[in-house]
Design a protein around this motif. Structure first.
Motif, mmCIF file in Angstrom:
data_model
loop_
_atom_site.group_PDB
_atom_site.id
_atom_site.type_symbol
_atom_site.label_atom_id
_atom_site.label_comp_id
_atom_site.label_asym_id
_atom_site.label_seq_id
_atom_site.Cartn_x
_atom_site.Cartn_y
_atom_site.Cartn_z
ATOM 1 N N ARG A 1 19.626 26.230 -23.304
ATOM 2 C CA ARG A 1 20.869 26.646 -22.770
ATOM 3 C C ARG A 1 21.042 26.234 -21.504
ATOM 4 N NH1 ARG A 1 26.701 28.461 -22.384
ATOM 5 N NH2 ARG A 1 26.706 29.830 -20.949
ATOM 6 N N ILE A 2 20.037 26.065 -20.584
ATOM 7 C CA ILE A 2 19.729 25.366 -19.267
ATOM 8 C C ILE A 2 19.727 23.691 -19.408
ATOM 9 C CG2 ILE A 2 18.369 24.861 -17.541
ATOM 10 C CD1 ILE A 2 17.404 27.596 -18.351
ATOM 11 N N ILE A 3 19.402 22.785 -20.065
ATOM 12 C CA ILE A 3 18.991 21.379 -20.120
ATOM 13 C C ILE A 3 20.207 21.313 -20.813
ATOM 14 C CG2 ILE A 3 18.682 19.713 -21.563
ATOM 15 C CD1 ILE A 3 15.384 21.461 -22.172
ATOM 16 N N SER A 4 21.375 21.891 -22.297
ATOM 17 C CA SER A 4 22.751 21.377 -22.532
ATOM 18 C C SER A 4 23.761 21.545 -21.312
ATOM 19 C CB SER A 4 23.343 22.515 -23.545
ATOM 20 O OG SER A 4 23.222 23.958 -23.370
ATOM 21 N N ARG A 5 23.388 23.021 -20.462
ATOM 22 C CA ARG A 5 24.731 22.122 -19.216
ATOM 23 C C ARG A 5 24.249 21.851 -17.788
ATOM 24 N NH1 ARG A 5 25.640 27.437 -16.522
ATOM 25 N NH2 ARG A 5 27.865 26.980 -16.906
ATOM 26 N N GLY A 6 22.782 21.144 -17.934
ATOM 27 C CA GLY A 6 22.322 20.737 -17.001
ATOM 28 C C GLY A 6 22.536 20.865 -15.956
ATOM 29 N N SER A 7 22.089 22.588 -16.177
ATOM 30 C CA SER A 7 22.625 23.340 -14.642
ATOM 31 C C SER A 7 21.765 24.834 -14.859
ATOM 32 C CB SER A 7 23.689 23.986 -13.951
ATOM 33 O OG SER A 7 23.768 24.631 -13.219
ATOM 34 N N SER A 8 20.912 24.826 -13.955
ATOM 35 C CA SER A 8 20.684 26.277 -13.629
ATOM 36 C C SER A 8 20.864 27.121 -13.165
ATOM 37 C CB SER A 8 19.066 26.566 -13.252
ATOM 38 O OG SER A 8 19.077 25.813 -12.212
ATOM 39 N N GLU A 9 22.882 27.019 -12.994
ATOM 40 C CA GLU A 9 23.422 28.088 -12.213
ATOM 41 C C GLU A 9 24.012 28.896 -13.111
ATOM 42 O OE1 GLU A 9 26.794 28.103 -8.270
ATOM 43 O OE2 GLU A 9 24.794 26.453 -9.790
ATOM 44 N N GLY A 10 23.847 30.353 -12.033
ATOM 45 C CA GLY A 10 24.136 31.891 -13.225
ATOM 46 C C GLY A 10 22.772 32.435 -13.009
ATOM 47 N N ILE A 11 21.600 32.647 -13.036
ATOM 48 C CA ILE A 11 20.306 32.523 -13.191
ATOM 49 C C ILE A 11 19.824 32.525 -11.692
ATOM 50 C CG2 ILE A 11 18.270 32.157 -13.486
ATOM 51 C CD1 ILE A 11 19.000 29.746 -15.909
ATOM 52 N N VAL B 1 10.159 26.005 -14.756
ATOM 53 C CA VAL B 1 10.510 24.777 -14.134
ATOM 54 C C VAL B 1 12.238 24.376 -14.443
ATOM 55 C CG1 VAL B 1 9.691 22.243 -14.784
ATOM 56 C CG2 VAL B 1 7.790 24.263 -14.866
ATOM 57 N N LEU B 2 12.376 24.356 -15.603
ATOM 58 C CA LEU B 2 13.800 24.091 -15.770
ATOM 59 C C LEU B 2 14.767 24.515 -14.808
ATOM 60 C CD1 LEU B 2 13.982 25.166 -19.926
ATOM 61 C CD2 LEU B 2 14.630 22.811 -18.468
ATOM 62 N N PHE B 3 14.179 26.003 -14.124
ATOM 63 C CA PHE B 3 15.305 26.234 -12.908
ATOM 64 C C PHE B 3 15.132 24.750 -12.062
ATOM 65 C CE2 PHE B 3 15.775 28.848 -9.402
ATOM 66 C CZ PHE B 3 16.333 29.256 -9.351
ATOM 67 N N LEU B 4 14.170 24.936 -11.625
ATOM 68 C CA LEU B 4 14.477 23.950 -10.772
ATOM 69 C C LEU B 4 14.690 22.592 -10.827
ATOM 70 C CD1 LEU B 4 10.397 24.491 -9.699
ATOM 71 C CD2 LEU B 4 12.367 25.631 -8.033
ATOM 72 N N VAL B 5 14.352 21.837 -12.448
ATOM 73 C CA VAL B 5 14.923 20.770 -12.446
ATOM 74 C C VAL B 5 15.921 20.110 -12.396
ATOM 75 C CG1 VAL B 5 15.114 18.976 -14.606
ATOM 76 C CG2 VAL B 5 12.729 20.137 -13.851
ATOM 77 N N PHE B 6 16.283 21.339 -12.688
ATOM 78 C CA PHE B 6 18.575 21.393 -12.872
ATOM 79 C C PHE B 6 19.010 22.266 -11.727
ATOM 80 C CE2 PHE B 6 16.527 20.712 -17.594
ATOM 81 C CZ PHE B 6 17.355 19.539 -17.508
ATOM 82 N N PHE B 7 18.357 22.522 -11.157
ATOM 83 C CA PHE B 7 18.900 22.322 -9.980
ATOM 84 C C PHE B 7 20.503 22.702 -9.403
ATOM 85 C CE2 PHE B 7 19.188 24.946 -5.846
ATOM 86 C CZ PHE B 7 19.209 26.290 -5.917
ATOM 87 N N ARG B 8 20.935 23.038 -9.083
ATOM 88 C CA ARG B 8 22.343 22.783 -9.301
ATOM 89 C C ARG B 8 22.617 21.239 -8.508
ATOM 90 N NH1 ARG B 8 22.676 24.666 -2.239
ATOM 91 N NH2 ARG B 8 25.006 24.622 -2.980
#
Length: 334
Positions: free
Chosen positions: A36-46, A108-115
């Motif tokens: 979900r995070i990778i496909s959206r390219g964002s961790s917005e909402g978490i 890790v994904l939260f940081l990589v795709f943060f904003r």
């Protein structure tokens, strides 16, 4: 220790099958969140605080299961039982270890795709959470999680090799820490989801799998560890309850028939603006090519007005005699 070895021998294929099913369910459910995070390219909402509490709770829980006397006895029994019985007996540790690894990947994904600037997000979604955390907050969360994990590893090793008689007390302390962190883990996420009025990058499928799966996982650990291992399986009962609250909110916001969102629902078709015909001096005797199908020529009030203006001009031209003075077909001379 002999009692623990006898329990491993009595495990059977049923317990082994259930444990494998739970292990695969854990990996699959977290994989949906990763995707979900990778496909959206964002961790917005978490919520970053949800990630912080989740990772630190997983750190404490993994340290707890490794430090429990029952777990250490199971590892020691692997020298006396068959390989199958040994693997079946250690699946409980593998389950918690898998969960710890999967939540670390979320960090890790939260940081990589943060904003990310190229995230596939609309302006409306970005405006839903004007108080979203900064990059410094995200880095702080990552640093605290890393330091906490190192502290748990170092202290667990110190108790195991330097003061083994206090290891059980340390395991219970980690279990209590994990339970407390898990109890408040979903509070910031509940607040973030409530403010945004949508799930964002939070996977509904993950929560759908984990909410009932958490109760099944707790029952599996309780059957393996008994009441003495309450600090290990009790946290999953609490977590499943809190996760169910977030799941209910996410479903209500994402699927409009569960709530009353009206036109704000992303799944409802976008309605064209209602055109209010303006009062003007011009009057068309009958609907023309534009006025008969206004919505085919414009979506906004301005576009519809322009279409009516074009029809009005054409109507004047059509009513003018072709060969009359000043007419369309007149050359200006007789």
């Amino acid at each position: 220790m002999e009692n623990r070895c006898d329990l491993l021998r009595e495990g059977g294929f049923t317990n082994f099958f259930i444990s494998i099913l739970i292990l695969l369910g854990i990996a699959l459910s977290y994989a949906t969140q990763h995707y979900r995070i990778i496909s959206r390219g964002s961790s917005e909402g978490i919520s970053p605080y949800f990630v912080l509490l989740g990772v630190t709770s997983a750190n404490a829980q993994f340290g707890n299961i490794l430090s429990l006397p029952a777990s250490r006895a199971d590892v020691a029994c692997c020298k006396e039982v068959s390989p199958f019985e040994c693997v079946a007996g250690l699946l409980g540790i593998a389950q918690i270890g898998t969960q710890w690894v999967c939540f670390a990947i979320i960090l890790v994904l939260f940081l990589v795709f943060f904003r990310r600037d190229d995230a596939d997000l609309g302006n409306e979604e970005l405006e839903l959470d004007p108080d979203r955390p900064s990059w410094r907050t995200a880095l702080t969360v990552g640093g605290i999680c890393l330091i906490h994990g190192l502290v748990v590893v170092i202290l667990s090793a110190a108790f195991a090799f330097g003061a083994p008689r206090h290891l059980a007390a340390w395991a219970n302390a980690l279990g209590i820490m994990a339970a407390v962190l898990a109890a408040i883990q979903y509070i910031p996420q509940i607040w973030t989801t409530y403010k945004m009025k949508q799930a964002g990058s939070l996977s509904i499928l993950m929560m759908t799998i984990q909410t009932p799966g958490g109760l099944l996982f707790a029952a599996s650990l309780a059957a393996r560890l008994g009441w003495a291992g309450w600090s290990s399986w009790g946290v999953y009962v609490l977590t499943a309850f809190m996760q169910g609250i977030v799941l209910t909110m996410a479903i209500r916001y994402e699927w409009p028939f569960y709530g009353d969102r009206g036109d704000e629902s992303p799944s409802s078709p976008q309605q064209r603006p209602v055109y209010n015909r303006r009062a003007s001096s011009r009057a068309l005797p009958s609907p023309g090519p534009y006025s008969a199908h206004l919505h085919a020529y414009g979506d906004t009030q301005e576009e519809i007005e322009q279409a009516l203006d074009r029809e009005s001009v054409q109507g004047v031209g059509e009513n003018q005699p072709l060969l009359a003075p000043g007419g369309i077909g007149s050359s200006g001379t007789r």
